[in-house]
Design a protein around this motif. Structure first.
Motif, PDB file in Angstrom:
ATOM      1  N   GLN A  87       0.645  -1.146   0.002  1.00  0.00           N
ATOM      2  CA  GLN A  87       0.008   0.039  -0.041  1.00  0.00           C
ATOM      3  C   GLN A  87       0.959   1.231   0.066  1.00  0.00           C
ATOM      4  O   GLN A  87       0.425   2.324  -0.622  1.00  0.00           O
ATOM      5  N   GLY A  88       1.991   1.416   1.053  1.00  0.00           N
ATOM      6  CA  GLY A  88       2.796   2.231   0.889  1.00  0.00           C
ATOM      7  C   GLY A  88       3.441   2.704  -0.750  1.00  0.00           C
ATOM      8  O   GLY A  88       3.647   3.654  -0.827  1.00  0.00           O
ATOM      9  N   LEU A  89       3.816   1.318  -1.251  1.00  0.00           N
ATOM     10  CA  LEU A  89       4.515   1.660  -2.568  1.00  0.00           C
ATOM     11  C   LEU A  89       3.313   2.101  -3.544  1.00  0.00           C
ATOM     12  O   LEU A  89       3.580   3.014  -4.453  1.00  0.00           O
ATOM     13  N   ARG A  90       2.123   1.769  -3.303  1.00  0.00           N
ATOM     14  CA  ARG A  90       0.929   2.194  -4.255  1.00  0.00           C
ATOM     15  C   ARG A  90       0.964   3.686  -4.405  1.00  0.00           C
ATOM     16  O   ARG A  90       0.672   4.464  -4.938  1.00  0.00           O
ATOM     17  N   MET A  91       0.862   3.961  -2.926  1.00  0.00           N
ATOM     18  CA  MET A  91       0.505   5.544  -2.574  1.00  0.00           C
ATOM     19  C   MET A  91       1.660   6.281  -3.152  1.00  0.00           C
ATOM     20  O   MET A  91       1.443   7.633  -3.641  1.00  0.00           O
ATOM     21  N   GLU A  92       2.999   5.980  -2.904  1.00  0.00           N
ATOM     22  CA  GLU A  92       4.041   6.390  -3.644  1.00  0.00           C
ATOM     23  C   GLU A  92       3.765   6.882  -4.938  1.00  0.00           C
ATOM     24  O   GLU A  92       4.361   7.929  -5.621  1.00  0.00           O
TER      25      GLU A  92
END
Length: 460
Positions: free
Chosen positions: A178-183
């Motif tokens: 999710q963090g990679l998606r948000m970034e």
């Protein structure tokens, strides 16, 4: 200003009565605003529960009415249902509704029909969007952070209008993905349509047009046999999934430090419906590492060295061949304009260095980078993937030579069915092996050893 939000099931008579009353107030009162949310009947309960949980409310029926404090901010103030809204309108605005039941039912039916038409229109609009589907496996590999910002661009995909990116990592956590998606979303890239994340294989490689398989995050003390067995099982399953789910013209690129050729071979064995020419293992990173070593020795830029060939097993017994390599801007006895080049082998007179120290330096280069930076050589890996994709999409000279691990066509007296790194060129979006390269007896022997090495890996 009074702003109310009115939400309800699209077929609810009380929602229909409340919205007509709200419309009447909005027309007659300059400071009254209404925002309506019409929810399909089968979606209402889930939406209601989620909304109440988010705001700390308790409500069970349609409609749901709340007031938003537009002048103060903060969360809304729950008013209640139809009865509470009607009572509020009577108390504050001296307005009520005497709509008969048959009219309520008629308006409710019209609301449902309108909502269904809007849903159909939205589905049609979405169906007109034909994104390129890119899947990245082991997406939490550090290479992704250098790859993604440059991958989703017209420079790599000049004829694509929109891209759906799918991040898969079966060993990673959903929170990290999710963090990679948000970034990724924060990059605000023009071609990006959506980003999805996956921690299992339930939807893996669905409709895939491009698949990039990165190295898994194995620990340094992992047993080699355990690693080989684990990735063998995984890549057989990946191949089967690609066979049934991926686009039949999908491009598949394997980028790995360990067992790179084996991985590609296992995919080929299990994805028979996709042409074997669509599967490659990346040797470009090795090429560029070799170029950097030559450039340092000759005191030129790395980009001044071209047409380096990598033969054999990318993760094992590979051989760096300079028979076609050229060097530009070399400060030697012979000088020329910017387009003038000289054969690397004529400038590098030390044959012993080329056959021993140079080969060893290339083998140790990546480990040296990791040792000094305390991380994998992710930047050069991403650059290699991008170079191959650009070439595949026609962004390269037809004379530019690349090395790629491909299914051996049986030439060079090698057995069929072995994935080896060979010299190729790209023309019109297709690669072809260069057969005009000189393959002497010593190189043939090296390639035979690589083929035997790879067959042994596969049979273990």
């Amino acid at each position: 200003m009074a702003k109310f939000v009115l939400a309800g099931k699209s077929d609810c008579p009380h929602y229909a009565k409340a919205e007509l009353l709200a419309d009447s107030l909005q027309r007659s009162l300059p400071n009254f605003r209404i925002h309506k949310i019409s929810i399909l009947p089968h979606e209402w309960q889930e939406w209601l529960e989620a909304t109440c949980k988010r705001n700390g409310w308790k409500h069970e029926k349609s409609p749901l009415v709340w007031r938003e404090l537009v002048d103060q901010g903060g969360k809304g103030m729950l008013l209640g249902g139809f009865s509470e809204f009607l009572e509020h309108c009577q108390d504050y605005y001296s307005v009520t509704s005497d709509m008969p039941t048959d009219v309520m039912l008629t308006v409710a039916a019209e609301n449902l029909e309108t909502k269904m038409n809007l849903v159909v229109e939205e589905q049609h609009r979405v169906s007109l969007i034909k994104p390129l589907h890119i899947w990245i496996s082991s997406a939490l590999n550090p290479t992704s952070h250098f790859l993604i910002p440059n991958l989703l661009s017209a420079e790599v995909f000049p004829h694509v209008s929109t891209i759906s990116l799918h991040l898969l990592d079966v060993e990673g956590t959903e929170e990290r993905l999710q963090g990679l998606r948000m970034e990724t979303e924060d990059l605000a890239l023009r071609l990006l349509h959506q980003v999805t994340i996956h921690t299992d294989l339930e939807q893996a490689f669905q409709d895939a047009d491009v698949i990039v398989l990165l190295d898994e995050g194995w620990s340094d003390d992992s047993d080699e046999e355990e690693k080989r067995k684990g990735l063998s099982d995984s890549y057989r399953e990946y191949g089967r999934l690609m066979d049934t789910r991926a686009n039949k013209e999908a491009t598949v690129i394997v980028c790995a430090d360990s067992f790179a050729n084996l991985r590609c071979s296992l995919l080929l064995d299990n994805a028979r419906s996709i042409d074997s020419s669509q599967f490659v293992t990346m040797s470009t990173q090795l090429e560029n590492e070799a170029k950097a070593i030559i450039a340092k020795k000759l005191k030129v830029r790395t980009s001044d060295v071209t047409n380096v060939i990598v033969w054999g097993n990318i993760s094992g017994g590979f051989y760096i061949d300079l028979q076609w390599a050229k060097v530009f801007n070399y400060d030697g006895a012979i000088r020329g304009p910017a387009f003038f080049s000289q054969p690397a082998q004529k400038i590098l007179h030390d044959r012993k260095w080329l056959e021993t120290d140079f080969q060893d330096l290339v083998r140790c280069r990546r480990a040296a980078v990791a040792s000094k930076s305390c991380r994998v050589a992710a930047m050069s890996a991403a650059n290699g993937i991008l170079a191959v994709l650009k070439a595949w999409n026609g962004i390269c000279s037809p004379d530019e030579v690349f090395s790629m691990g491909v299914l051996c066509p049986g030439d060079y007296n090698l057995p069929d069915g072995v994935v080896l790194s060979l010299p190729v060129t790209f023309t019109d979006g297709k690669w072809s092996v260069r057969f005009d390269v000189t393959v002497g007896d010593e190189l043939k022997e090296r390639l035979q050893l690589s083929a035997s090495e790879l067959k042994q890996e596969k049979e273990l």
